[in-house]
Design a protein around this motif. Structure first.
Motif, PDB file in Angstrom:
ATOM      1  N   LEU A 283       0.864  -1.177   0.000  1.00  0.00           N
ATOM      2  CA  LEU A 283       0.000   0.000   0.000  1.00  0.00           C
ATOM      3  C   LEU A 283       0.902   1.229   0.000  1.00  0.00           C
ATOM      4  CD1 LEU A 283      -2.683   1.563   0.353  1.00  0.00           C
ATOM      5  CD2 LEU A 283      -2.439   1.217   2.824  1.00  0.00           C
ATOM      6  N   TYR A 284       0.798   2.059  -1.032  1.00  0.00           N
ATOM      7  CA  TYR A 284       1.605   3.268  -1.133  1.00  0.00           C
ATOM      8  C   TYR A 284       0.857   4.455  -0.538  1.00  0.00           C
ATOM      9  CZ  TYR A 284       4.562   0.714  -4.440  1.00  0.00           C
ATOM     10  OH  TYR A 284       5.402  -0.209  -5.027  1.00  0.00           O
ATOM     11  N   LEU A 285       1.585   5.260   0.242  1.00  0.00           N
ATOM     12  CA  LEU A 285       1.040   6.461   0.851  1.00  0.00           C
ATOM     13  C   LEU A 285       1.968   7.636   0.562  1.00  0.00           C
ATOM     14  CD1 LEU A 285       0.443   5.020   4.456  1.00  0.00           C
ATOM     15  CD2 LEU A 285      -1.267   5.104   2.637  1.00  0.00           C
ATOM     16  N   VAL A 286       1.402   8.829   0.505  1.00  0.00           N
ATOM     17  CA  VAL A 286       2.168  10.071   0.518  1.00  0.00           C
ATOM     18  C   VAL A 286       1.662  10.887   1.693  1.00  0.00           C
ATOM     19  CG1 VAL A 286       2.637  12.248  -0.664  1.00  0.00           C
ATOM     20  CG2 VAL A 286       2.649  10.108  -1.947  1.00  0.00           C
TER      21      VAL A 286
ATOM     22  N   GLY B 152       0.718   9.788   4.400  1.00  0.00           N
ATOM     23  CA  GLY B 152      -0.429   9.069   4.929  1.00  0.00           C
ATOM     24  C   GLY B 152      -1.613   8.978   3.997  1.00  0.00           C
ATOM     25  N   VAL B 153      -1.573   9.635   2.833  1.00  0.00           N
ATOM     26  CA  VAL B 153      -2.684   9.604   1.877  1.00  0.00           C
ATOM     27  C   VAL B 153      -2.511   8.402   0.951  1.00  0.00           C
ATOM     28  CG1 VAL B 153      -3.882  10.822   0.038  1.00  0.00           C
ATOM     29  CG2 VAL B 153      -2.868  12.104   1.946  1.00  0.00           C
ATOM     30  N   PRO B 154      -3.495   7.494   0.892  1.00  0.00           N
ATOM     31  CA  PRO B 154      -3.345   6.300   0.059  1.00  0.00           C
ATOM     32  C   PRO B 154      -3.250   6.646  -1.423  1.00  0.00           C
ATOM     33  CG  PRO B 154      -5.579   6.458   0.939  1.00  0.00           C
ATOM     34  CD  PRO B 154      -4.776   7.511   1.628  1.00  0.00           C
ATOM     35  N   GLN B 155      -2.242   6.090  -2.093  1.00  0.00           N
ATOM     36  CA  GLN B 155      -2.058   6.250  -3.524  1.00  0.00           C
ATOM     37  C   GLN B 155      -2.581   5.044  -4.300  1.00  0.00           C
ATOM     38  OE1 GLN B 155      -0.272   9.393  -4.556  1.00  0.00           O
ATOM     39  NE2 GLN B 155      -1.123   9.545  -2.495  1.00  0.00           N
ATOM     40  N   SER B 156      -2.686   3.913  -3.645  1.00  0.00           N
ATOM     41  CA  SER B 156      -3.109   2.692  -4.310  1.00  0.00           C
ATOM     42  C   SER B 156      -4.571   2.770  -4.719  1.00  0.00           C
ATOM     43  CB  SER B 156      -2.879   1.488  -3.392  1.00  0.00           C
ATOM     44  OG  SER B 156      -1.520   1.376  -3.041  1.00  0.00           O
TER      45      SER B 156
ATOM     46  N   ARG C 212       0.349   1.560 -11.257  1.00  0.00           N
ATOM     47  CA  ARG C 212       1.020   2.840 -11.495  1.00  0.00           C
ATOM     48  C   ARG C 212       1.177   3.633 -10.195  1.00  0.00           C
ATOM     49  NH1 ARG C 212      -0.242   5.249 -16.582  1.00  0.00           N
ATOM     50  NH2 ARG C 212      -0.162   3.720 -18.283  1.00  0.00           N
ATOM     51  N   GLU C 213       0.695   3.104  -9.064  1.00  0.00           N
ATOM     52  CA  GLU C 213       0.591   3.901  -7.845  1.00  0.00           C
ATOM     53  C   GLU C 213       1.931   4.190  -7.191  1.00  0.00           C
ATOM     54  OE1 GLU C 213      -0.693  -0.389  -6.751  1.00  0.00           O
ATOM     55  OE2 GLU C 213      -0.760   0.965  -8.473  1.00  0.00           O
ATOM     56  N   GLY C 214       2.999   3.536  -7.646  1.00  0.00           N
ATOM     57  CA  GLY C 214       4.312   3.830  -7.109  1.00  0.00           C
ATOM     58  C   GLY C 214       4.976   5.024  -7.751  1.00  0.00           C
TER      59      GLY C 214
ATOM     60  N   GLY D  71       1.018  -6.781   1.552  1.00  0.00           N
ATOM     61  CA  GLY D  71       2.447  -7.061   1.605  1.00  0.00           C
ATOM     62  C   GLY D  71       3.186  -6.138   2.539  1.00  0.00           C
ATOM     63  N   GLY D  72       2.622  -4.971   2.786  1.00  0.00           N
ATOM     64  CA  GLY D  72       3.255  -3.979   3.634  1.00  0.00           C
ATOM     65  C   GLY D  72       2.811  -2.591   3.233  1.00  0.00           C
ATOM     66  N   VAL D  73       3.388  -1.592   3.878  1.00  0.00           N
ATOM     67  CA  VAL D  73       3.040  -0.195   3.643  1.00  0.00           C
ATOM     68  C   VAL D  73       4.306   0.590   3.313  1.00  0.00           C
ATOM     69  CG1 VAL D  73       2.128   1.927   4.684  1.00  0.00           C
ATOM     70  CG2 VAL D  73       1.006  -0.262   5.133  1.00  0.00           C
ATOM     71  N   VAL D  74       4.206   1.438   2.301  1.00  0.00           N
ATOM     72  CA  VAL D  74       5.299   2.347   1.935  1.00  0.00           C
ATOM     73  C   VAL D  74       4.762   3.772   2.058  1.00  0.00           C
ATOM     74  CG1 VAL D  74       6.889   3.101   0.141  1.00  0.00           C
ATOM     75  CG2 VAL D  74       6.309   0.666   0.354  1.00  0.00           C
ATOM     76  N   ASN D  75       5.323   4.534   3.000  1.00  0.00           N
ATOM     77  CA  ASN D  75       4.872   5.903   3.228  1.00  0.00           C
ATOM     78  C   ASN D  75       5.969   6.868   2.808  1.00  0.00           C
ATOM     79  OD1 ASN D  75       3.207   8.024   4.134  1.00  0.00           O
ATOM     80  ND2 ASN D  75       4.184   8.040   6.134  1.00  0.00           N
ATOM     81  N   PHE D  76       5.689   7.671   1.777  1.00  0.00           N
ATOM     82  CA  PHE D  76       6.610   8.699   1.337  1.00  0.00           C
ATOM     83  C   PHE D  76       6.308   9.980   2.130  1.00  0.00           C
ATOM     84  CE2 PHE D  76       6.105   5.955  -2.437  1.00  0.00           C
ATOM     85  CZ  PHE D  76       7.429   5.634  -2.681  1.00  0.00           C
TER      86      PHE D  76
END
Length: 716
Positions: free
Chosen positions: A105-108, A110-114, A122-124, A151-156
């Motif tokens: 799950l991609y975040l910027v 804390g805002v979900p990008q997925s 393309r959410e990465g 799979g996990g969380v990626v927070n930018f």
């Protein structure tokens, strides 16, 4: 390039699993002792992360900049930094770039990008890395940030204004080229950022622009451009970012962030398909792609409020909005054909994923509840996601406008009965409402090319997710931990809806729309003595009714719902024998199985589109006193063979090793010049996805050969 050292901690939050991890701390950061509290924003907790059982890697800005010079996308940066991330496809669309064999799950901020209803992979690539101050990677399936993240969380985490009140400006220019310095292989970028803290008010603004040329393999051949799914080659991208903060009192903060990212293909090249039989990769040649050019057009915005002393606790509220449009290139694929529009085999069309979401997250945390060694957090999350996928050239529907509402209250507790023991536990209740209108599926889904009407409807589902963990520090430098956690997601609903081919189907009866609950078990430990650290983690992740991708002959994928299990080992080590030398290593072993015939036995290997290969990485940072510093890193991806329940081989991956190097020179205050070489030894290879995830000749892509990047940056 700043000096770095490693400090390991263990983390946990509402509904997340655990493992060992290391935080990167750089020279410009104050030298903190082991007693210094570590706070990770993605955890939604104010507690000390070191005492809690969750694996996280935190990569600070200097390391992000360093890897940015060696990679083409943020997904490739993550593949370089995180051993259990699948190898990058080196394309805009990252299908198959899994994390521990599942979707991140991609975040910027804390805002979900997925876009879980219709993942376009393309959410990465939704924000320029120049405005990223830190990347927080939470390992393992978790419900901490809500829907997704199996799979996990990626927070930018984006850049903030300096706290000392100074005016900070950053400017950089960069130039990239292939080994042969071919004219069409050149790319360039420019970035400018200004930030200032005015006391109770602070502001950051940034703008960047980038153009990329073609990529070349180690034999000097152009790499095939993917105009259909989307590519990084031959693109231009621009990013505009603003963040404003106001602190009406010492314990309150209001912050607004807006980011606009736009990337588009330039349309100068077309692909010539490769040949797997002959070992010939797909290449690019001059030409004009048919149809509209692929784009990623993303607006991300958030409004945050926090109060550090609200009724004796800490309260935070975030409202967010995202509008994500990703246009894919056109194709003459069989599923697009419709004899009522054009003769079979002649109908050219293309799709666009549209996802508009808004939501809110609230958290209230208390420490030392009732004077006991007990901390707690409660919260409530809301999400509304409207997703559609039209066929843009003919005005047809591939995926109808589908609305998903998600509501989730949660509570998390942390108890420290002894100074060396920490217990965590929590519960989160997920409620999902799905609404789909009546629609007509694509004629190309059937061999007779009949259009199939599908009755819309509503699907409601809910589940209660639990987590528990223990962290024990029996000896100085030794940590042992274990945890259990559950995560909640939805299948690729868009892929299910667009593939309906049987008459009489309705949304209310489609079993494939049932949600995915992923259950994780994890144990591990870490030992640190002097300048040496070693960590080991074992995890298992199961879904009784999961999902996997099945490759079609044309290179696209269908969705299958079967029981799945992923498991693996992750080993990390680091040593700093001198002040100027830091050596790190990582090794991951990943396994994935699924039940191919619904008999309750996991009898077949998950494919390369679902799980990555085993991998070893080594990094050496050299940071002597003076203006020069450098890094060398290598990545080895090991052979992998995939078999079905009969033991027959379904795919093979042949190993390869790449080596990268970078050197930075502080030529004068405040200018730093960085020169980086990717694939230093010019290794010829085919990417993991191209080798094993598909048999299509049009997706038979070689990896990038030796390439160069020169960056001149100033911070003043």
């Amino acid at each position: 390039m700043s000096a770095s050292r490693k400090r390991s901690v263990l983390l946990a939050g509402a509904g997340i699993v655990s493992a060992a991890w290391s935080i990167q701390a750089h020279a410009q950061t104050s030298e903190a002792s082991d007693d210094t509290a570590i706070v990770v924003t993605a955890l939604r907790s104010s507690g000390d992360a070191k005492d809690l059982p969750v694996k996280i890697d935190v990569f600070e800005e200097a390391e992000v900049r360093q890897q940015q010079s060696l990679a083409a996308t943020s997904n490739e940066v993550l593949a370089n930094l995180v051993p259990s991330f699948a190898p990058s496809r080196q394309k805009l669309t990252g299908g198959g770039e899994s994390f521990r064999g599942r979707a991140p799950l991609y975040l910027v901020d804390g805002v979900p990008q997925s876009t879980p209803l219709r993942p376009g992979s393309r959410e990465g690539v939704t924000i320029d890395l120049e405005v990223i101050e830190r990347i927080e990677v939470l390992f393992g399936a978790n419900a901490l940030q809500g829907l997704g993240g199996t799979g996990g969380v990626v927070n930018f985490v984006t850049v903030s204004a300096p706290k000392d009140g100074s005016l900070e400006q950053r400017a950089s220019v960069g130039l990239s080229a292939n080994d042969g310095l071919d004219k069409d292989g050149f790319g360039w970028r420019a970035h400018y950022l200004i930030a200032k803290d005015f006391g109770s008010f602070d502001a950051v603004a940034s703008a960047s622009y980038e153009e990329r040329g073609l990529f070349y393999d180690a034999k000097g051949r152009t790499i095939g451009i993917d105009n259909e799914s989307g590519d990084i080659q031959d693109t231009q991208a621009r990013n505009f970012f603003v963040k404003l903060g106001w602190e009406p009192s010492d314990n309150q903060r209001i912050q607004a962030m807006v980011n606009r990212f736009y990337l588009n293909q330039r349309g100068n090249y077309v692909r010539v398909d490769g040949s797997r039989t002959l070992g010939r990769p797909a290449i690019s040649v001059d030409g004009t792609p048919r149809g509209d050019l692929a784009i990623n057009d993303v607006w991300t915005a958030s409004l945050d409020y926090s109060h550090s002393n609200f009724l004796g606790g800490k309260f935070s509220l975030q409202g967010y909005y995202q509008n994500f449009k990703s246009l894919f290139g056109g194709q003459l694929t069989a599923s697009f054909q419709d004899p009522l529009i054009a003769p079979i085999g002649t109908l050219f069309d293309q799709t666009q994923n549209n996802s508009e979401k808004y939501g809110a997250k609230t958290t209230y945390a208390l420490t030392a509840i009732g004077g006991l060694p007990l901390d707690g957090a409660i919260g409530f999350d809301f999400l509304r996601d409207l997703t559609s996928q039209p066929l843009v050239l003919t005005g047809r529907v591939s995926v109808p406008p589908t609305t998903f509402y998600n509501y989730a209250p949660f509570v998390q507790l942390t108890l420290k009965p002894l100074s060396f023991v920490t217990l965590t536990g929590g519960v989160r209740h997920e409620i999902g409402n799905l609404e789909v209108p009546d629609f007509v599926s694509r004629a190309g889904n059937r061999a007779d090319f009949q259009r199939v009407p599908v009755k819309g409807g509503k699907r409601n589902f809910s589940d209660t997710l639990f987590n528990a963990g223990i962290n024990v520090k029996p000896l100085p430098g030794l940590t042992i931990y274990g945890s259990y956690s559950e995560a909640f997601s939805v299948p690729d609903i868009g892929r299910v809806l667009r593939s309906v081919s049987t008459f009489g189907q309705s949304v209310n009866t489609l079993l494939d729309l049932a949600p995915i609950v992923t259950r994780n078990k994890e144990v591990g430990g870490e030992y640190a003595v002097g300048s040496f650290r070693f960590g080991v983690t074992y995890f298992e992740s199961k879904s009784e009714f999961g999902q996997m991708l099945v490759a079609r002959p044309d290179g696209t994928f269908d969705l299958a719902r079967q029981a799945t299990k992923t498991s693996g080992w992750e080993l990390t080590a680091g040593a700093k024998p001198t002040d100027w030398l830091n050596v790190t290593g990582g090794y991951s072993v990943l396994r994935g199985r699924f039940d191919s015939n619904a008999d309750g036995v996991l009898d077949s290997d998950l494919g390369a589109a679902d799980i990555g290969p085993d991998r070893m990485s080594i990094g050496i940072d050299i940071t002597p006193d003076g203006p020069v510093s450098g890094r060398i890193q290598s990545f080895t991806y090991f052979d992998k063979t995939f078999t079905n329940r009969l033991g027959a081989t379904t795919a093979r991956f042949k190993s390869y090793t790449t080596v990268d190097a970078a050197i930075s020179v502080e030529v004068m205050e405040p200018v730093t010049v960085t020169f980086s070489v990717s694939n230093l030894l010019d290794q010829q290879y085919f990417t993991y996805h191209a080798q094993a995830a598909t048999a299509a000749n049009n997706l038979y892509y070689a990896g990038r050969g030796r390439s160069y990047n020169l960056r001149i940056g100033a911070k003043f």
